[in-house]
Enzyme design. Sequence first.
Site, mmCIF file in Angstrom:
data_model
loop_
_atom_site.group_PDB
_atom_site.id
_atom_site.type_symbol
_atom_site.label_atom_id
_atom_site.label_comp_id
_atom_site.label_asym_id
_atom_site.label_seq_id
_atom_site.Cartn_x
_atom_site.Cartn_y
_atom_site.Cartn_z
ATOM 1 N N SER A 126 -10.131 5.343 -4.807
ATOM 2 C CA SER A 126 -11.112 6.414 -5.018
ATOM 3 C C SER A 126 -10.634 7.474 -6.020
ATOM 4 O O SER A 126 -11.373 7.873 -6.919
ATOM 5 C CB SER A 126 -11.453 7.058 -3.673
ATOM 6 N N GLU B 231 7.662 -6.912 1.383
ATOM 7 C CA GLU B 231 6.386 -6.877 2.110
ATOM 8 C C GLU B 231 5.570 -8.139 1.826
ATOM 9 O O GLU B 231 4.946 -8.706 2.719
ATOM 10 C CB GLU B 231 5.573 -5.635 1.694
ATOM 11 N N LYS C 46 0.866 -1.180 0.000
ATOM 12 C CA LYS C 46 0.000 0.000 0.000
ATOM 13 C C LYS C 46 0.901 1.227 0.000
ATOM 14 O O LYS C 46 1.707 1.416 0.916
ATOM 15 C CB LYS C 46 -0.900 -0.005 1.233
ATOM 16 N N ARG D 164 -10.816 9.771 1.808
ATOM 17 C CA ARG D 164 -10.655 10.497 3.081
ATOM 18 C C ARG D 164 -11.764 11.528 3.257
ATOM 19 O O ARG D 164 -12.175 11.808 4.381
ATOM 20 C CB ARG D 164 -9.263 11.133 3.150
ATOM 21 N N LYS E 138 1.319 9.972 5.617
ATOM 22 C CA LYS E 138 1.425 8.594 6.106
ATOM 23 C C LYS E 138 2.700 7.912 5.603
ATOM 24 O O LYS E 138 2.781 6.697 5.517
ATOM 25 C CB LYS E 138 0.176 7.813 5.684
ATOM 26 N N TYR F 201 -14.845 1.010 -7.139
ATOM 27 C CA TYR F 201 -16.104 1.742 -6.965
ATOM 28 C C TYR F 201 -16.990 1.594 -8.189
ATOM 29 O O TYR F 201 -18.134 2.028 -8.180
ATOM 30 C CB TYR F 201 -15.796 3.217 -6.652
ATOM 31 N N LYS G 211 -2.101 -1.556 -3.862
ATOM 32 C CA LYS G 211 -2.964 -0.388 -3.783
ATOM 33 C C LYS G 211 -2.123 0.878 -3.904
ATOM 34 O O LYS G 211 -1.141 0.984 -3.170
ATOM 35 C CB LYS G 211 -3.680 -0.417 -2.439
HETATM 36 C C1 PBG Z 1 -7.100 3.750 5.452
HETATM 37 C C2 PBG Z 1 -7.544 3.442 4.075
HETATM 38 C C3 PBG Z 1 -7.424 4.322 2.994
HETATM 39 C C4 PBG Z 1 -8.016 3.699 1.896
HETATM 40 C C5 PBG Z 1 -8.476 2.446 2.319
HETATM 41 N N1 PBG Z 1 -8.160 2.297 3.680
HETATM 42 C C6 PBG Z 1 -6.878 5.690 2.922
HETATM 43 C C7 PBG Z 1 -5.608 6.008 3.539
HETATM 44 O O1 PBG Z 1 -4.708 5.179 3.691
HETATM 45 O O2 PBG Z 1 -5.477 7.172 3.904
HETATM 46 C C8 PBG Z 1 -8.113 4.317 0.543
HETATM 47 C C9 PBG Z 1 -9.062 3.731 -0.422
HETATM 48 C C10 PBG Z 1 -9.412 4.610 -1.552
HETATM 49 O O3 PBG Z 1 -8.854 5.701 -1.775
HETATM 50 O O4 PBG Z 1 -10.317 4.208 -2.300
HETATM 51 N N2 PBG Z 1 -6.755 2.755 6.282
#
Ligand code: PBG
Length: 331
Positions: free
Chosen positions: A278, A237, A194, A204, A221, A317, A252
């Site tokens: 998203s 990982e 990720k 968010r 992050k 989505y 991701k």
């Molecule tokens: C947070 C989380 C995120 C997403 C899924 N779980 C956002 C982040 O890490 O800030 C993002 C998914 C998306 O953008 O569709 N644990």
Amino acid sequence: MRIRPRRNRQSDAIRSLSRETHVQVEQLVYPLFLTDGKGVKEEVASLPGNYRWSLDMLLPELEECMKLGLKSFILFPAIQEGLKNKKGTYGYSKDNYYLKFAQTIKKHFPEACLISDVAMDPYNSDGHDGIVQNGKIINDDTLEVLGKMAIVQAEAGFDIIGPSDMMDGRVGFIRDALDENGFQDTGIMSYTAKYASAFYGPFRDALDSAPIENDEIPKDKKTYQMDPSNKREALREALLDEQEGADYLMVKPALNYLDIIHLLDEHFDLPIAAYHVSGECAMLIAAAQNGWLNLEEAMPETLTNIRRAGASIILTYFAKMYAQQKAKLRY
Ligand code: PBG
């Protein structure tokens, strides 16, 4: 000229014979945002066509999705500010409405596969996936919270636990916690690679879960999510997740990271999932709204590309839209 590749492209029937990649509706996972309350179906402004659902509104929506052949859903809770704190305790409280929603959904649709989200950010007043102390994200104390979240989620009936937090050692920690509590059959879909991506914006917004603006709180992050420049690190990982007992490896975001999907697919036997996030979906929707491209063509092409790279599961989505399109075309 004896060799003419165009012969195999002459008609739809002929092209179908040599088509290498297919996207089946049952390989898609539909992400849904939840909110406590009644009669709520609130559109996410930065992700048109996606909503925050209260349970009563969600049940008929799920029924419609299931009739279209969608079987798997990943659920994300929006949490009221007043219930958030620095340790995200509401995340593993038995009162967490998220758990009640899952229980009720499983009662109505026992055949559906429900995937949870394990991470502190929806519940954390600092907006991080881990506990923040003196400006740092504390890994090992966070694991305790994640383990507790996983247990109550498994208890509520989630089929697969989805740790999205990127703390070190969390898959093994969660696997042990589940096993010790009798949930040997609950799977783990690990967010293996990720990345600290700019493409999570609409998500968010939907959950109001971005890191808060405060000098004492890291503003991004990057100390736990991966650096977008790195590829070899994804193998590291993935190896850890495999050794720690993950049942699925996830990459991701998806589209800008197709090389990572391909890499993990080549090196690992576990099923590979890709999260078409998203921001990636929002880009297509926005371009289509401007009349700059045709979503009905660009969307299935995109999902096919993610499959071709090596993902057997796609979280997107567009899951429902794709299923509707397929039902209409009766492929
Ligand atoms: C947070 C989380 C995120 C997403 C899924 N779980 C956002 C982040 O890490 O800030 C993002 C998914 C998306 O953008 O569709 N644990």
